[in-house]
Design a protein around this motif. Sequence first.
Motif, PDB file in Angstrom:
ATOM      1  N   LYS A  50     -13.644  -9.214  66.326  1.00 19.37           N
ATOM      2  CA  LYS A  50     -13.869  -7.709  66.342  1.00 19.37           C
ATOM      3  C   LYS A  50     -12.900  -6.811  67.046  1.00 19.37           C
ATOM      4  CE  LYS A  50     -18.702  -7.790  65.079  1.00 19.37           C
ATOM      5  NZ  LYS A  50     -20.196  -7.707  65.387  1.00 19.37           N
ATOM      6  N   ASP A  54     -11.958  -2.174  58.397  1.00 16.66           N
ATOM      7  CA  ASP A  54     -13.495  -1.845  58.232  1.00 16.66           C
ATOM      8  C   ASP A  54     -13.974  -2.511  57.021  1.00 16.66           C
ATOM      9  OD1 ASP A  54     -12.480  -0.849  56.053  1.00 16.66           O
ATOM     10  OD2 ASP A  54     -12.604   1.598  56.604  1.00 16.66           O
ATOM     11  N   THR A  55     -15.428  -2.569  57.184  1.00 16.61           N
ATOM     12  CA  THR A  55     -16.066  -3.233  56.224  1.00 16.61           C
ATOM     13  C   THR A  55     -15.726  -3.142  54.460  1.00 16.61           C
ATOM     14  OG1 THR A  55     -17.870  -2.616  57.739  1.00 16.61           O
ATOM     15  CG2 THR A  55     -18.628  -4.406  55.945  1.00 16.61           C
ATOM     16  N   LYS A  56     -15.577  -2.029  54.121  1.00 16.66           N
ATOM     17  CA  LYS A  56     -15.226  -1.723  53.207  1.00 16.66           C
ATOM     18  C   LYS A  56     -14.032  -2.514  52.523  1.00 16.66           C
ATOM     19  CE  LYS A  56     -13.719   2.162  50.266  1.00 16.66           C
ATOM     20  NZ  LYS A  56     -12.902   3.478  50.071  1.00 16.66           N
ATOM     21  N   LYS A 115     -13.068  -5.324  53.707  1.00 21.57           N
ATOM     22  CA  LYS A 115     -13.667  -6.931  53.920  1.00 21.57           C
ATOM     23  C   LYS A 115     -14.296  -7.101  52.490  1.00 21.57           C
ATOM     24  CE  LYS A 115     -13.850  -7.695  58.718  1.00 21.57           C
ATOM     25  NZ  LYS A 115     -14.706  -8.187  59.856  1.00 21.57           N
TER      26      LYS A 115
END
Lengths: 502, 463
Positions: free
Chosen positions: B36, B105-107, B109
Amino acid sequence: MNSLEKLFAELAVQKLQHQTRRHFLMDCVSKMGGLAMAPLLFGCEPGKLSKSTSGLQLSERDLNPLAPLPPPFLGKAKSIIYLHMAGAPSQLELFDYKPELAKYHDQACPESLLEGRKFAFIRGVPKMLGPQAKFSQHGESGAWVSDYLPHFAKVADEVAFLKAMHTDQFNHGPAQLFMQTGSARLGRPSLGSWVTYGLGTENQNLPGFVVLTSGGKTPDAGKSVWGSGFLPSVYQGVQCRSKGDPVLYLEDPSGMSRDLKKNVISAINQANQEDFETFGDPEILSRINQYEMAYRMQIEVPEVMNINDEPEYMHELYGTKSGEESFANNCLLARKLVEKGVRVVQLYDWGWDTHGTDHDGSIDMGLRNKCREIDRPMAALLLDLKQRGLLEETLVVWGGEFGRTPMQENREGKQMGFLGRDHHVDAFTMWMAGGGVKKGTSYGITDDFGFAGVDERVSVHDLHATILHLMGFDHEKFTYDFQGRPFRLTDVHGELIHSVLA
Amino acid sequence: MFDFLWPLFGRMHPLLVHLPIGILVFGILLCFLPKKENHDFLPTIRLAFLLGGVAALVAGLSGFLQYQFEGFAWEDVQIHLVGGISTALGSFWLYVQAKKSDRLDTKIKVSALGLGLVMTVTGHLGGTLTHGENYFTEVLPADFQSLLGAEIEPEKGPQLPEENWENAELYAEVIQPILNKNCKSCHNPRNKKGELDLSNLANLLKGGEDGLVLTAGDAEHSALFARLILPKEDEKHMPPSEKPQPSKEEIALIESWIKTGAKENQTLAEAGIPRKLIERFILKNQTPFYPITQMQPISADSLADLKSSGFFAEAVESGSGLLKITCTNFPEFQDKDWEKLAPVKRRLAYLDLGGTQMTDVLLDSLAGLPNLTVLKLNSTAISGNSLEKLAQLPNLKLLYLNKTQVSLSQIQALKASKSLQKVFAFDTPASTELPNAGNLNFPFLFEAGNYSLPKLPTDTIVY
């Protein structure tokens, strides 16, 4: 709490105590996985479900379960007449000629035959019993038929004998169930139900599967031998009485006119129709159809079940007397029913259990009398079907549920008052004739005592496979899904008897 | 002159596709590798998606050329093509997203995971195109295959001719087909249970992990036979008890083959095989009962029309274009009702007009039915005067005239028919005339009936 409930409660507690945390976790994991996989693997046949619940895509079969279907492949026969001799006739007095056995008459049975075997009534060492009938060869095929069946001997060229049949049940009830449903336990559909389910009926005014009984009693196994098992009940055999009203309450009561009846039925059907439109359950439609069929049956059944209109020479041929319940009358009715497009007709004749306990049950006297009752009618049936060309497309099957021993029965180890034979599973004779059967053949060879088949043995499943083949089915593909698996008449057994196919 | 370059480039598609796959998998892995709040890999990820997109574009171009030059069908390749384009576009889009962002960021990933999925599906579809539908399932056991819905062509076993079966090769035409039917699914080059391959004689003779399975001349000491006759419960019994078992005849044939020396070249006659053992494998070369036609099965609507007119109507067998029609529940049928049948007249193979109101007039129409094989006119008012018209029917085999007014001379007019096999005329003037008619020499079987069973003295003796 009574003792039984206590027992169950204890069982539940025990089960819980044995359930550990590991068990619980394993159950959760493995069964969740199973739940997720199930629809992927088998699909749960969603099409099938939606069809019956949505009420939109109804097939003709949903509306009328007896609607005809084409056979999967071209069968030679379109109808079956099955003559079942309940009680099991002695093959050694009718078709399986054993001159060697006569030489051993009244001698003690060799131990080798008894070793490790169980019989229904024979105990200890019985005596051998030579053939009580005189045998001779008949027709061009040279078929052996005894003097117990002098009329049938004349049509022996029409049939194919299966002389090394065997079964695995030596009591009447289970053996009859096995012979008719392919299983000695209750709950399987009968042969006639399978065929009616597969082909439907040709005559929409008559049942597809009719059963007639004679000999004073119904078979030991009860009505399950023509039951539909797990198939919808509409495919079970309809037992008609050969004396009095063929179907009870078929006649309208006095004061009820045909028009009134029609109004009643159309009112009921209208109410049912509204119900169907609300709930969409196809069972309602099939009920509507059954009301209509019952109404139509009222016209056709009394007509087809009446033998009085037959000309005198027909009565002479069959030996029928109107107004009595007899095998002869049933044979004539069987021909009439098949002529009218009924798919399966089964005749059960009771009284073949010749143990030698009394005069009627003796091999040398009672059996002769019994044979006389069927001799002319069954010969007449074959000739009548032949002259009408119906034998081209009708399969006739004759037989009992098992055979009889080459030994004399010695109930409770004692000599019997009359000559009798015990139940026997290792060898017995059946015959088939008509559509697709190679006539004038004999298949199967038994040993010199007629104790067991030595070559060309035929099991009950093999017989069923062959009958289904003649009707246009592959017995391995003709299945019905029940309790999560496809069921067959022949279960996982059965081989076609190629040698008796024309 | 350099035209060949395009198809050559096309053919490189299976090679080129691995370039974007490798680069993109690398990129996607990088999205998930770092811990992270560590974005050091971001520049590398950008580069991976850019290069992956370019490689995907090049691979897609070559794929399109291969589709153009190699004759693939559009239906087969369309999803694969769309998948390829999506992969390329997705890579570029991810490149742009990664460029705009300074963090992983999560997007990104989730999108990367989606891209991986699309690429996997595309790759699988491509593999299916080159290796075939069954590439994976083929190696599975037969039970698994059918569970997955694969249609397996069942082995038929031996098939011998009716004539000259004695000269068939015992090994090639009987034994190997029996092995193919009963053993091959577990003993083949791809699926060698017990190191044994029974798909040809050379490999059979090599034996399996327990040594040889065949001792020529000694069936009892040849596992190939001995294991078949072990009790089904025995662990060593073959085939395994839950599998379909060979028939008695098949086992007996394997025994005979081994006993006579397990020769490769030997006819059935030389091995002394009786007909009884091979009866079930003989292809009965009977001519089919109904004529062979190319007609499709009748439409459900037309069939329903016939049924609602009152006829019993059904295909003679499942999938056949020919029809069986009877008037079992339509005794009111009259000559004018013929128009309801006229549209299906080429389909009529079995027609039963017994018990109807039809008359002689209809025989003209009946005589024009090309495929009619069975005709029943029992209990009708036909006079028989124009019966000879039926002799024109090219396929008529069975003719039923019971309970009509036909006479013997009228039936003689049917002698002209080349196809007729049996004529039934029970309860007619013809059947009454027959006993005094002398030798008629019908080319078909004439059944007049009138059977009787004369009384016998034993009929009345009660024991």
